[in-house]
Write a protein that holds these residues in place. Sequence first.
Motif, PDB file in Angstrom:
ATOM      1  N   ILE A  60       0.779  -1.453   0.052  1.00  0.00           N
ATOM      2  CA  ILE A  60       0.059  -0.042  -0.175  1.00  0.00           C
ATOM      3  C   ILE A  60       0.847   1.097  -0.026  1.00  0.00           C
ATOM      4  CG2 ILE A  60      -2.003   1.102   0.944  1.00  0.00           C
ATOM      5  CD1 ILE A  60      -2.833  -1.444   2.640  1.00  0.00           C
ATOM      6  N   VAL A  61       2.004   1.062   0.708  1.00  0.00           N
ATOM      7  CA  VAL A  61       2.966   2.309   0.742  1.00  0.00           C
ATOM      8  C   VAL A  61       3.408   2.719  -0.824  1.00  0.00           C
ATOM      9  CG1 VAL A  61       5.150   2.990   1.633  1.00  0.00           C
ATOM     10  CG2 VAL A  61       3.764   1.831   3.071  1.00  0.00           C
ATOM     11  N   VAL A  62       3.830   1.704  -1.468  1.00  0.00           N
ATOM     12  CA  VAL A  62       4.141   1.934  -2.868  1.00  0.00           C
ATOM     13  C   VAL A  62       3.331   2.479  -3.795  1.00  0.00           C
ATOM     14  CG1 VAL A  62       4.861   0.852  -5.020  1.00  0.00           C
ATOM     15  CG2 VAL A  62       5.594   0.001  -2.682  1.00  0.00           C
ATOM     16  N   VAL A  63       2.100   2.370  -3.548  1.00  0.00           N
ATOM     17  CA  VAL A  63       0.924   2.982  -4.391  1.00  0.00           C
ATOM     18  C   VAL A  63       0.150   4.275  -3.820  1.00  0.00           C
ATOM     19  CG1 VAL A  63       0.348   1.014  -5.622  1.00  0.00           C
ATOM     20  CG2 VAL A  63      -0.892   1.589  -3.541  1.00  0.00           C
ATOM     21  N   SER A  64       0.696   4.607  -2.355  1.00  0.00           N
ATOM     22  CA  SER A  64       0.095   5.785  -1.649  1.00  0.00           C
ATOM     23  C   SER A  64       0.582   6.887  -2.352  1.00  0.00           C
ATOM     24  CB  SER A  64       0.707   5.622  -0.259  1.00  0.00           C
ATOM     25  OG  SER A  64      -0.228   4.614   0.351  1.00  0.00           O
ATOM     26  N   SER A  65      -0.109   8.193  -2.127  1.00  0.00           N
ATOM     27  CA  SER A  65       0.309   9.651  -2.612  1.00  0.00           C
ATOM     28  C   SER A  65       1.649   9.933  -1.705  1.00  0.00           C
ATOM     29  CB  SER A  65      -0.762  10.654  -2.483  1.00  0.00           C
ATOM     30  OG  SER A  65      -1.810  10.013  -3.182  1.00  0.00           O
ATOM     31  N   PRO A  66       2.301  10.589  -2.452  1.00  0.00           N
ATOM     32  CA  PRO A  66       3.546  11.179  -1.760  1.00  0.00           C
ATOM     33  C   PRO A  66       3.472  12.165  -0.512  1.00  0.00           C
ATOM     34  CG  PRO A  66       4.018  11.306  -4.057  1.00  0.00           C
ATOM     35  CD  PRO A  66       2.510  10.843  -3.775  1.00  0.00           C
ATOM     36  N   GLY A  67       4.048  12.049   0.568  1.00  0.00           N
ATOM     37  CA  GLY A  67       3.643  12.894   1.478  1.00  0.00           C
ATOM     38  C   GLY A  67       2.891  12.370   2.907  1.00  0.00           C
ATOM     39  N   ARG A  68       2.012  13.189   3.236  1.00  0.00           N
ATOM     40  CA  ARG A  68       1.263  12.662   4.521  1.00  0.00           C
ATOM     41  C   ARG A  68       0.806  11.293   4.255  1.00  0.00           C
ATOM     42  NH1 ARG A  68      -4.112  12.283   6.005  1.00  0.00           N
ATOM     43  NH2 ARG A  68      -4.295  12.347   8.257  1.00  0.00           N
ATOM     44  N   ASP A  69       0.045  10.751   3.207  1.00  0.00           N
ATOM     45  CA  ASP A  69      -0.487   9.697   3.144  1.00  0.00           C
ATOM     46  C   ASP A  69       0.550   8.486   2.981  1.00  0.00           C
ATOM     47  OD1 ASP A  69      -2.911  10.879   2.800  1.00  0.00           O
ATOM     48  OD2 ASP A  69      -3.187  10.544   0.773  1.00  0.00           O
ATOM     49  N   ARG A  70       1.694   8.647   2.322  1.00  0.00           N
ATOM     50  CA  ARG A  70       2.549   7.635   2.366  1.00  0.00           C
ATOM     51  C   ARG A  70       3.310   7.469   3.630  1.00  0.00           C
ATOM     52  NH1 ARG A  70       6.591   7.763  -2.753  1.00  0.00           N
ATOM     53  NH2 ARG A  70       4.513   6.984  -3.581  1.00  0.00           N
ATOM     54  N   MET A  71       3.471   8.569   4.377  1.00  0.00           N
ATOM     55  CA  MET A  71       4.066   8.474   5.599  1.00  0.00           C
ATOM     56  C   MET A  71       3.284   7.903   6.522  1.00  0.00           C
ATOM     57  SD  MET A  71       5.347  11.574   8.170  1.00  0.00           S
ATOM     58  CE  MET A  71       3.586  12.011   8.635  1.00  0.00           C
TER      59      MET A  71
END
Length: 563
Positions: A511-522
């Motif tokens: 899920i991390v790989v396809v998350s939006s950069p920034g808050r969502d991925r963190m």
Amino acid sequence: MAGVGAFFMRFMRVGTDFLKGGNRVEWWVAGMASFMSGFSVWTFTGGAGFAYRQGVIGVFLMALAVPAFFFGYIVFATCWRRSRVTTVVEYIRSRFGEGTHKTFSWLTGPSQLMFGSVRLFALSSFMSVALGVPVEYLVIICGLVVLAYTSLGGYWAVCFTDMFQFMFLFPIACMLMVLSLSNVGGLGNFVAHAPQGFFNPLAGEYGWLFLIVYTISQTTGYNNFGNAQRYFCADTEKSAKRIAVLCMILFTIGSGIFYLPPLIARVVLPELGTTANGLRQPSEAAYIAMGMRVLPPGMIGVLLAAMLASSMASLSAHNHIITGIFAKDLYQGYLRRNASDRHMLKASRITSLAVGFVMIGIALLFAQGASGIFTLLFILESMFLIPLGLPLLYGFLIKGGPWWSAVCAYIVGAITSLFVNFYLNRHLGMGLNETYLIGIPAITTTIAFLIPVMLFKPTGEFAERVDAFFRKLDTPINKETELGAVGFSGRGQLALVGKVTTGMGLACFLIVVVSSPGRDRMITAIYALVTTLVGLAFVAAGRGPQAAVPIQKGAEPIAKLVE
């Protein structure tokens, strides 16, 4: 989850392995399983909606499990373990005799089967609203998964799937709590903007009397049936008491973690209580609404999966209770008294399958529009928790009375419950809340049990049975003579939990790989990392000379329990 059931097939040799894990499931596994089986979709819908509307008193819906397990620690954990039974209904035979046993068996088995179906339908109904999938599909999918691992792996699978579901649910619940507090501007800002009286548990229609009555309800529920099974399936009374202590800790921590988000929703989502969303009461969406507000895409799916997993934990525990009643108490008790241990393993597995299919079938009938029956069964459930549960607990505490004292208490309590629900509330429209729906039957049930105790003394063969039962309660468990060989060591159980949890954590990195950069991925990365590290910690703790050792065919039978 279904794969866990297949894994534990290796440890199924006799009926007691299936029904109570050969008394070899580690106390910390059973404790976390007991914690998880206290959840259902109602915790995240009806319970969350109650907290949203009523305020901090909603936290007590979970927190009052703490005094319930305290009573378990000081009294009932030891009593259940020393009773040396395989099912709760078997205890009824030992304590109250054949007449009460027959009555309670035929009352408890079918009624619990219906209530299990209601829970399956409730879970599927909520998930249908959340996911936009037809209820019928979800009934079949959820029912088949629960059926698969309970019928394959028995009590081992029930406990360990609950454990894995705990590892899945708890991190996302903690994350949601932290993000909810952040969203409202911190605890101070939340308190400042909350409605007047929101943090006063004695305000409104629910007050101190409700807290007392609900404590009685929780004590009765958490020391009977599913949770009693955790106690008498432990290896010793010391482990049974540890289960109660662990549950006290988990419910103390969990009360804030699980109920802060719906409380905060009252401040950040004040319109939620009146906006239609497909649920019976719009406020019942408070928990998932906070998740959708603060969690990134992907993590919302994890939250829904965690809610699904927790409800399935409750369903699997329910399935196993019903299986024990039908297989051990009814089938072996009255049809095949001399059935061998191997035969009872097959009978228990077949019964578990049948119970699962019947639950699915009844839930599918509800899905066809049986909303009236659905409501009725929730009312009928109040007929069984207090009137059925209280006499069983009194049986440990009070030695006197005739064999029919428990039956008398149940009949009076059930009639009272019907009277309050249907005559006072529905016919007269008095609108009595849960304080009276629980409290009045509790009083009449207690009186109906105590009056025969004061008027009659046990006599003849029944007196001898009661004396033998209480001698058993005074006899500590002897691990050398009463337990069989260890089929799955404590370290092996630690390692298994660690490996599965690590696998779940690593999977979440996708899920991390396809998350939006920034808050969502963190946020997603933190969840995946924490879950993985917890899993690796369990793996490390499980390293050592002991390992999982499947029980071989032809091994010596487990020593007979002390009579």
